[in-house]
Scaffold this active site. Structure first.
Site, PDB file in Angstrom:
ATOM      1  N   GLU A  31      -9.893   5.810   6.980  1.00 44.35           N
ATOM      2  CA  GLU A  31      -8.468   6.104   6.995  1.00 44.35           C
ATOM      3  C   GLU A  31      -8.051   7.398   6.292  1.00 44.35           C
ATOM      4  O   GLU A  31      -7.157   8.104   6.775  1.00 44.35           O
ATOM      5  CB  GLU A  31      -7.697   4.940   6.356  1.00 44.35           C
ATOM      6  N   ARG A  46       0.833  -1.206   0.000  1.00 45.95           N
ATOM      7  CA  ARG A  46       0.000   0.000   0.000  1.00 45.95           C
ATOM      8  C   ARG A  46       0.870   1.261   0.000  1.00 45.95           C
ATOM      9  O   ARG A  46       0.524   2.254  -0.621  1.00 45.95           O
ATOM     10  CB  ARG A  46      -0.987   0.000   1.171  1.00 45.95           C
TER      11      ARG A  46
HETATM   12  N1  MTE Z   1     -12.345   5.208  14.260  1.00 46.72           N
HETATM   13  C1  MTE Z   1     -12.397   4.929  15.571  1.00 46.72           C
HETATM   14  N2  MTE Z   1     -13.146   5.704  16.360  1.00 46.72           N
HETATM   15  N3  MTE Z   1     -11.715   3.873  16.096  1.00 46.72           N
HETATM   16  C2  MTE Z   1     -10.931   3.070  15.319  1.00 46.72           C
HETATM   17  O1  MTE Z   1     -10.326   2.119  15.812  1.00 46.72           O
HETATM   18  N4  MTE Z   1     -10.070   2.621  13.055  1.00 46.72           N
HETATM   19  C3  MTE Z   1      -9.747   3.199  11.754  1.00 46.72           C
HETATM   20  C4  MTE Z   1     -10.972   3.880  11.147  1.00 46.72           C
HETATM   21  N5  MTE Z   1     -11.598   4.743  12.109  1.00 46.72           N
HETATM   22  C5  MTE Z   1     -10.836   3.364  13.915  1.00 46.72           C
HETATM   23  C6  MTE Z   1     -11.606   4.452  13.429  1.00 46.72           C
HETATM   24  C7  MTE Z   1      -9.255   2.228  10.785  1.00 46.72           C
HETATM   25  S1  MTE Z   1      -7.619   1.786  10.853  1.00 46.72           S
HETATM   26  C8  MTE Z   1     -10.040   1.696   9.815  1.00 46.72           C
HETATM   27  S2  MTE Z   1      -9.421   0.655   8.655  1.00 46.72           S
HETATM   28  C9  MTE Z   1     -11.471   1.996   9.745  1.00 46.72           C
HETATM   29  O2  MTE Z   1     -11.886   2.873  10.786  1.00 46.72           O
HETATM   30  C10 MTE Z   1     -12.225   0.676   9.847  1.00 46.72           C
HETATM   31  O3  MTE Z   1     -13.578   0.843   9.878  1.00 46.72           O
HETATM   32  P1  MTE Z   1     -14.474   1.043   8.569  1.00 46.72           P
HETATM   33  O4  MTE Z   1     -13.972   0.117   7.521  1.00 46.72           O
HETATM   34  O5  MTE Z   1     -15.827   0.692   9.036  1.00 46.72           O
HETATM   35  O6  MTE Z   1     -14.320   2.472   8.191  1.00 46.72           O
HETATM   36 MO1  MOS Z   2      -7.252  -0.108   9.278  1.00 45.41          MO
HETATM   37  S1  MOS Z   2      -5.219   0.156   9.381  1.00 45.41           S
HETATM   38  O1  MOS Z   2      -7.096  -0.883   7.718  1.00 45.41           O
HETATM   39  O2  MOS Z   2      -7.453  -1.410  10.347  1.00 45.41           O
END
Ligand code: MTE
Ligand code: MOS
Length: 896
Positions: A728, A319
Site C-alpha cells: 500500500e 487508520r
Molecule cells: N497489487 C496488485 N497487483 N493487485 C492488488 O489487488 N492490492 C493491494 C496491494 N497490491 C493489490 C496489489 C493492497 S490493497 C494490499 S493490502 C496489498 O497488495 C495486499 O497484499 P500484501 O499484503 O501481500 O502486500
Molecule cells: Mo488492502 S486496502 O489492506 O486490502
C-alpha cells in the site's frame, strides 16, 4: 535456529524473479474464479434485481412472473435464508433487504440455466417501492446529522491552547473524492454442494476465512461445513476484503436450494453500482505554526463517507486518524473522526485503507499554507519531519525516523531536484500559457493491522519423499506477488532451489482462521508462518543428515538443494536423499507454521498504543506541465526512493511501487466518481459506471520518465528476512503529482499565489485553479492577513456577493440562449488581463460561475459548492471558519 531477519548464504529471497504466474497471465492460461464455471457441468447463473431508488421501502416483491421466463430455475429471496439474513460482520447489511439503501441495491437474485435467462427473469420480477428521503453527499449527511459507528478522537497535548498561542494560525476545509477499485476481474464466486451437504466455494476473495464465516451464518451452518478456496484474483485492492462475502453467500444459498453449482459474476456495471469504493472524506481544520513554519498544533474533524452500511468504515477511519500526521511531528493534536451514513454503496477498504485520506489532509494543509507562510513547500515539509525519539499522536515511537530525511535527501539528489526547480522557473518565465510544476512529498505508513488480533498467520508445508515441497499459507494472491515471495521464503528456509517449491491454492481447510490478505502484511505474516514451518522441518532433516555425514546437526548446511556440513567441500547429499532417508526413519516431513507479530498493542477506545510493527518510508519528486487554456496536463517525470527493508523480491517490489504510484495518481487526478445528486428520478444513481465515464490512468498517464529506487541497507530486524511490506505505501507517493499540479497552477499567478486544488485534480479542476491563480491579487495583499484580516474578509465578502449575483445571471443567460459558451470563451481570454485589477478579478470569478452553469446546461453534472472556491479569493464558506474571538487578528483563512 536463526533470527527471523537473518539470511543464510545463497538465499532465494532477494533474487529478482518474475511473478510466478507471469507467463500464464500474459498468455491467457491463468484461471480465475469465473473461468472455473465453464469447467463444471450443470452450472446455474445468477442475476440481481437492482432497485432504482436511492432509498425506498420494498412494499411488494412478486417473483412468480420470473418463473414463467424460459430457463429461469429459481428466484432467491429473504424467505429462502435458513440462517442469518446478513452479508456483513456488523449485522447492518441485510443480504435480501426490505429497505433499499442505495440506488442499485440488489433486492433478490434470479438463477437461470443461462445468464440471459437469469437476466430476463430479473426483469420480470415485480417489485413495488415506496420511495424515502435520501442523503447523498457528505454535506447533506453532516447537515442531517446522519452518522454511523464510532466517533473516535486522537489527541495529544492541548491543541486548543497551542492554537491560541500560535504565531501563525490558518484554517480551512477540504473535501476529497473516493475511488473505484476497477480490478480487472470483477467479483466472482462459484458454489458447489456435495452429497453430504458440504459447501465448497471458489471465490475471488481477499479474506477466505471471513467469506467462509458469512456463508456459514447465512446458511445456518458451522464453519467446518463450508470450505472457501481462492485460486487467484485479478486484482483486489481492498475491494475484495469484505465485499465478496454476501455474493458468495447468494451463490452458496442457490447451490443448497437447487443442488447445482451456482456461478455468480458481476458484470462491470453491476460491480461498479453495487460494491463499495474508497471512502470520500471531508475535513475541517485549523493549524498553528511558529514563525519558522514548525507545526505547533492541529485541530480537525474528519468525516468519512461510509455509504449505507458500516462494512470496514470504522477501521478505515481509525487508520485515517493514525495517518493524519504523515511524516510530521505535531506536538498538539486533536482530531475527531466520524462516519457519515449516506445512500450510496457501502464504502470499503482500498489500498491504504484510510491512510491515504488522512495523509492527503495534512499534505493539502501544507501545500496550501506554504505560500501563506512564505516558505517553499518542500522546505516546509522537511522542516517538520519526525526526529528519532519522537512519537506519533497516538503514542507510538517513530522507529527509524532518520530514514525520512535519508530517503528524502536521496530522492532530491537522484532527481536533480534543485537544478530542475530552476529549469522549471525559467521555463515558466518563457511560457505564458504553459506552466510546469515540480514537487517533493514524503510517505510514512504504519504496517500491521490496527486490530491486534489480525496480526497472525498460519502455513502448512509438506516435503514429499522425492524432495519436492508443497506450501500452503493463508494469504491470497491478487497480482501483488505474494505467492512468488512465499516460494522464495520457503526455498530460502529449506535451502533448496525455487523449482523444488510449488504453491497450493489458498483454502480454508488447509489453513484455518486466517486474516484478510490486507494491510500490506501478507508477506510479513505468511512469510513468518512459512519460515516457521520450514525451520521445523529443516531441523528434523538436519538430524537425519548429521547422522549420515557424521557431524553435529548444528553444523549441517542446506544450500541450493544440497545438504552438507561446515567446511565440507567434496561430500554432500541431495535434499531428495535426505528427505527420503527421513521418511524411512519415520521422521515427519510436514509441519504447520505459525506467526504472530510481537510487540503490538492498541486501545481503540482511547486511540492510543503501538499498533504498528514498523513504518514504511518513501519520498517522490514529480514534475508536471499544465496547459493554461484547458487545464490539461502531462506527467513529465517522477523519481521515487522507497523503503522496503531488504527486498524479498526486487522485481515484484518495484512493480508494486510503480503500480501503487500510478493508482494513487489516478485517485488524485483523473478518477472521479459522480452520483446523480439531483432530485429527479435518477437521484442516487452512479453516473460514472463504466470505463467510458470513469477515467482510469493508462499508459498515456504514466510519467514520461519514472525512476524507482529501493532504499539500500535497509534491514528491518524482526521481520521475515529483513524485509518490509510494500503493497500500500507507494500509493501515497503520488502526492507529489498533486503538489506539482498545485505548483504549476500557482505559476499562472503572481509569486506566492495560494492554490486550492480539489481532489481529484482533474484537468477541469486544474483549469479553475489556474484560472483563479491568474486572477489572484498580488501575494502581499492576499496573504498579509494578520494586520488587515478584516479588510480581506470584507473584500471576499463582496466578491462572494458578486458571485452569487452573477451566478443567477449566468444561469439566466444560459437559459435564454445557447450563447453561454461565448461567455466562457470571453472569460478565458479575459483572464490574463484581469490579474491586474481587483475588480477584474471579481468579474472573472463571476464568469467562472457562468461557465459552470454552461457546463451544467450541457449535461455535465455541476460541481458541488465545495469545489466552487477554486479561485484563490476563496468563497463564502471560507469565512464561516470559526473566526474565534481573540484569534481574529492572527487568523488566516486558506479558503475552503
Ligand atoms: N497489487 C496488485 N497487483 N493487485 C492488488 O489487488 N492490492 C493491494 C496491494 N497490491 C493489490 C496489489 C493492497 S490493497 C494490499 S493490502 C496489498 O497488495 C495486499 O497484499 P500484501 O499484503 O501481500 O502486500
Ligand atoms: Mo488492502 S486496502 O489492506 O486490502
Amino acid at each position: 535456529m536463526t533470527s527471523l531477519a537473518e539470511r543464510p548464504v545463497n538465499p532465494k529471497v532477494g533474487e529478482s524473479v518474475t511473478h510466478e504466474s507471469a507467463a500464464p497471465h500474459v498468455t491467457g492460461t491463468a484461471l480465475y474464479t469465473d473461468d472455473l464455471a465453464f469447467r463444471a457441468a450443470g452450472v446455474l447463473h445468477a442475476w440481481p434485481v437492482q432497485a432504482p431508488h436511492a432509498h425506498a421501502r420494498v412494499t411488494a416483491l412478486r417473483p412468480a412472473p420470473a418463473l414463467q421466463v424460459p430457463g429461469v430455475v429459481r428466484v432467491l429471496t429473504a424467505d429462502d435464508v435458513p440462517g442469518v439474513n446478513d452479508a456483513g460482520t456488523k449485522h447492518d447489511e441485510p443480504l435480501f433487504p426490505t429497505e433499499v439503501m442505495y440506488y442499485g441495491h440488489a433486492v433478490c437474485w434470479v438463477l437461470g440455466e443461462t445468464l440471459e435467462a437469469a437476466r430476463l427473469g430479473a426483469e420480470a420480477v415485480e417489485v413495488e417501492y415506496e420511495p424515502l428521503p435520501s442523503i447523498l453527499t457528505l454535506t447533506e449527511a453532516i447537515e442531517a446529522n446522519s452518522f454511523q459507528g464510532n466517533q473516535p478522537t486522537v489527541s495529544r497535548g492541548d491543541a486548543a491552547a497551542a492554537l491560541a498561542a500560535a504565531p501563525r494560525r490558518l484554517s480551512g476545509e477540504f473535501e476529497l473524492g473516493g475511488q473505484e477499485h476497477f480490478y480487472l476481474e470483477t467479483h466472482a464466486s462459484l458454489a458447489h454442494v456435495d452429497e453430504s451437504g458440504q459447501i465448497f466455494i471458489q471465490s475471488s476473495t481477499q479474506h477466505p476465512s471471513e467469506t467462509q464465516e458469512i456463508v456459514a451464518h447465512v446458511l445456518g451452518l458451522h464453519s467446518h461445513d463450508v470450505t472457501v478456496q481462492c485460486l487467484r484474483m485479478g486484482g483486489g485492492f481492498g475491494g475484495k476484503e469484505m465485499q465478496p462475502h454476501g455474493l458468495a453467500a447468494v451463490a452458496a444459498l442457490g447451490a443448497v436450494l437447487t443442488g447445482r453449482p451456482v456461478r455468480m459474476r458481476l458484470n462491470r456495471t453491476q460491480d461498479m453500482t453495487m460494491t463499495g469504493k474508497r471512502h470520500p472524506f471531508h475535513a475541517r481544520w485549523e493549524v498553528g505554526f511558529d514563525d519558522d513554519g514548525h507545526l505547533l498544533a492541529l485541530q480537525a474533524t474528519i468525516t468519512a463517507d461510509g455509504g449505507w452500511s458500516l462494512d470496514l468504515s470504522e477501521p478505515v477511519l481509525a487508520r485515517a486518524l493514525c495517518h493524519i500526521d504523515n511524516a510530521y511531528f505535531i506536538p498538539n493534536v486533536e482530531v475527531h473522526g466520524r462516519i457519515a451514513r449516506t445512500n450510496k454503496t457501502s464504502q470499503t477498504a482500498f489500498r491504504g485503507f484510510g491512510g491515504p485520506q488522512g495523509m492527503l489532509v495534512i499534505e493539502d494543509i501544507l501545500g496550501r499554507c506554504a505560500p501563506v507562510l512564505g516558505i517553499d513547500p518542500g522546505e516546509l515539509r522537511r522542516r517538520n519531519f519526525y526526529e528519532p525519539g519522537q512519537t506519533t499522536p497516538y503514542g507510538q515511537p517513530v522507529r527509524h525516523a532518520e530514514r525520512l530525511r535519508d530517503v528524502w535527501d536521496q530522492v532530491v539528489a537522484r532527481s536533480d531536484y534543485e537544478d530542475r526547480r530552476k529549469a522549471v522557473a525559467e521555463f515558466n518565465a518563457r511560457h505564458p500559457h504553459l506552466k510546469r510544476g515540480i514537487a517533493v512529498t514524503p510517505v510514512k505508513f504504519g504496517i500491521s493491522f490496527n486490530f491486534t488480533a489480525f496480526n497472525q498467520a498460519g502455513a502448512l508445508v509438506h516435503v514429499y519423499k522425492d524432495g519436492s515441497v508443497l506450501i500452503n499459507h493463508g494469504g491470497t494472491e491478487m497480482g501483488q506477488g505474494l505467492h512468488t515471495k512465499m516460494r522464495q521464503v520457503a526455498a530460502t528456509a529449506l535451502g533448496v532451489t525455487l523449482d523444488h517449491v510449488r504453491l497450493a491454492p489458498t483454502r480454508t481447510d488447509k489453513v484455518p482462521n486466517t486474516s484478510a490478505t490486507a494491510a500490506s502484511s501478507g508477506a510479513d505474516l505468511n512469510g513468518g508462518a512459512i519460515k516457521n514451518a520450514c525451520d521445523q522441518i529443516r531441523a528434523r532433516l538436519a538430524e537425519v543428515a548429521a547422522r549420515k555425514l557424521n557431524i553435529h546437526p548444528d553444523d549441517v548446511r542446506f544450500v541450493d538443494g544440497r545438504v552438507t556440513g561446515i567446511g565440507f567441500h567434496d561430500s554432500d547429499l541431495s535434499f531428495e536423499e535426505v528427505a527420503s532417508a527421513a521418511y524411512f526413519q519415520r521422521i515427519p516431513l510436514f509441519a504447520a507454521g505459525y506467526y504472530r507479530t510481537p510487540g503490538l498493542h492498541w486501545d481503540s477506545a482511547r486511540m492510543q498504543g503501538e499498533p504498528f510493527k514498523y513504518f514504511s518510508y518513501g519520498a517522490s519528486v514529480s514534475e508536471v506541465e499544465v496547459d493554461g487554456f484547458t487545464g490539461a496536463y502531462r506527467f513529465l517525470r517522477t523519481d521515487i526512493v522507497h523503503d522496503v527493508g531488504d527486498s524479498l523480491s526486487p522485481l515484484i517490489d518495484v512493480g508494486q511501487i510503480e503500480g501503487g504510484f500510478v493508482q494513487g495518481a489516478g485517485w488524485l487526478t483523473l478518477e472521479e466518481l459522480r452520483w446523480d445528486t439531483s432530485d429527479g428520478k435518477g437521484r442516487g444513481r452512479l453516473a460514472t459506471q463504466a470505463a467510458s465515464t470513469y477515467k482510469l490512468p493508462s499508459f498515456s498517464e504514466m510519467p514520461e520518465e519514472l525512476n524507482v529506487h529501493l532504499y539500500e541497507r535497509a534491514t528491518e530486524t524482526g521481520v521475515v528476512y529483513g524485509s518490509k511490506a510494500v503493497g500500500e505505501p507507494p500509493l501515497m507517493l503520488a502526492f507529489s503529482v498533486r503538489e506539482a499540479l498545485r505548483a504549476a497552477a500557482a505559476a499562472f499567478g503572481p509569486e506566492g499565489t495560494v492554490v486550492e486544488l480539489p481532489s481529484p485534480a482533474t484537468p477541469e479542476a486544474v483549469f479553475w485553479a489556474l484560472d483563479g491563480a491568474r486572477s489572484a491579487a498580488a501575494p502581499a495583499e492576499q496573504v498579509d492577513a494578520s494586520g488587515d484580516g478584516g479588510r480581506r474578509v470584507a473584500a471576499s465578502d463582496d466578491g462572494s456577493r458578486e458571485t452569487a449575483a452573477s451566478h443567477d445571471d449566468g444561469a439566466r443567460r444560459v437559459a435564454a440562449s445557447h450563447n453561454g459558451d461565448q461567455e466562457v470563451a470571453a472569460s478565458e481570454n479575459g483572464a490574463p488581463e484581469v490579474a491586474a485589477s481587483q475588480n477584474g478579478a471579481r468579474d472573472v470569478a463571476a464568469s467562472h460561475d457562468g461557465a459552470r452553469e454552461v457546463a451544467a446546461a450541457n449535461g455535465t453534472i455541476r460541481r458541488g459548492a465545495a469545489h466552487g472556491g477554486a479561485s484563490s479569493a476563496g468563497n463564502g464558506e471560507s469565512r464561516e471558519t470559526p473566526t474565534a474571538s481573540a484569534g481574529a487578528d492572527t487568523e488566516e483563512t486558506v479558503g475552503i
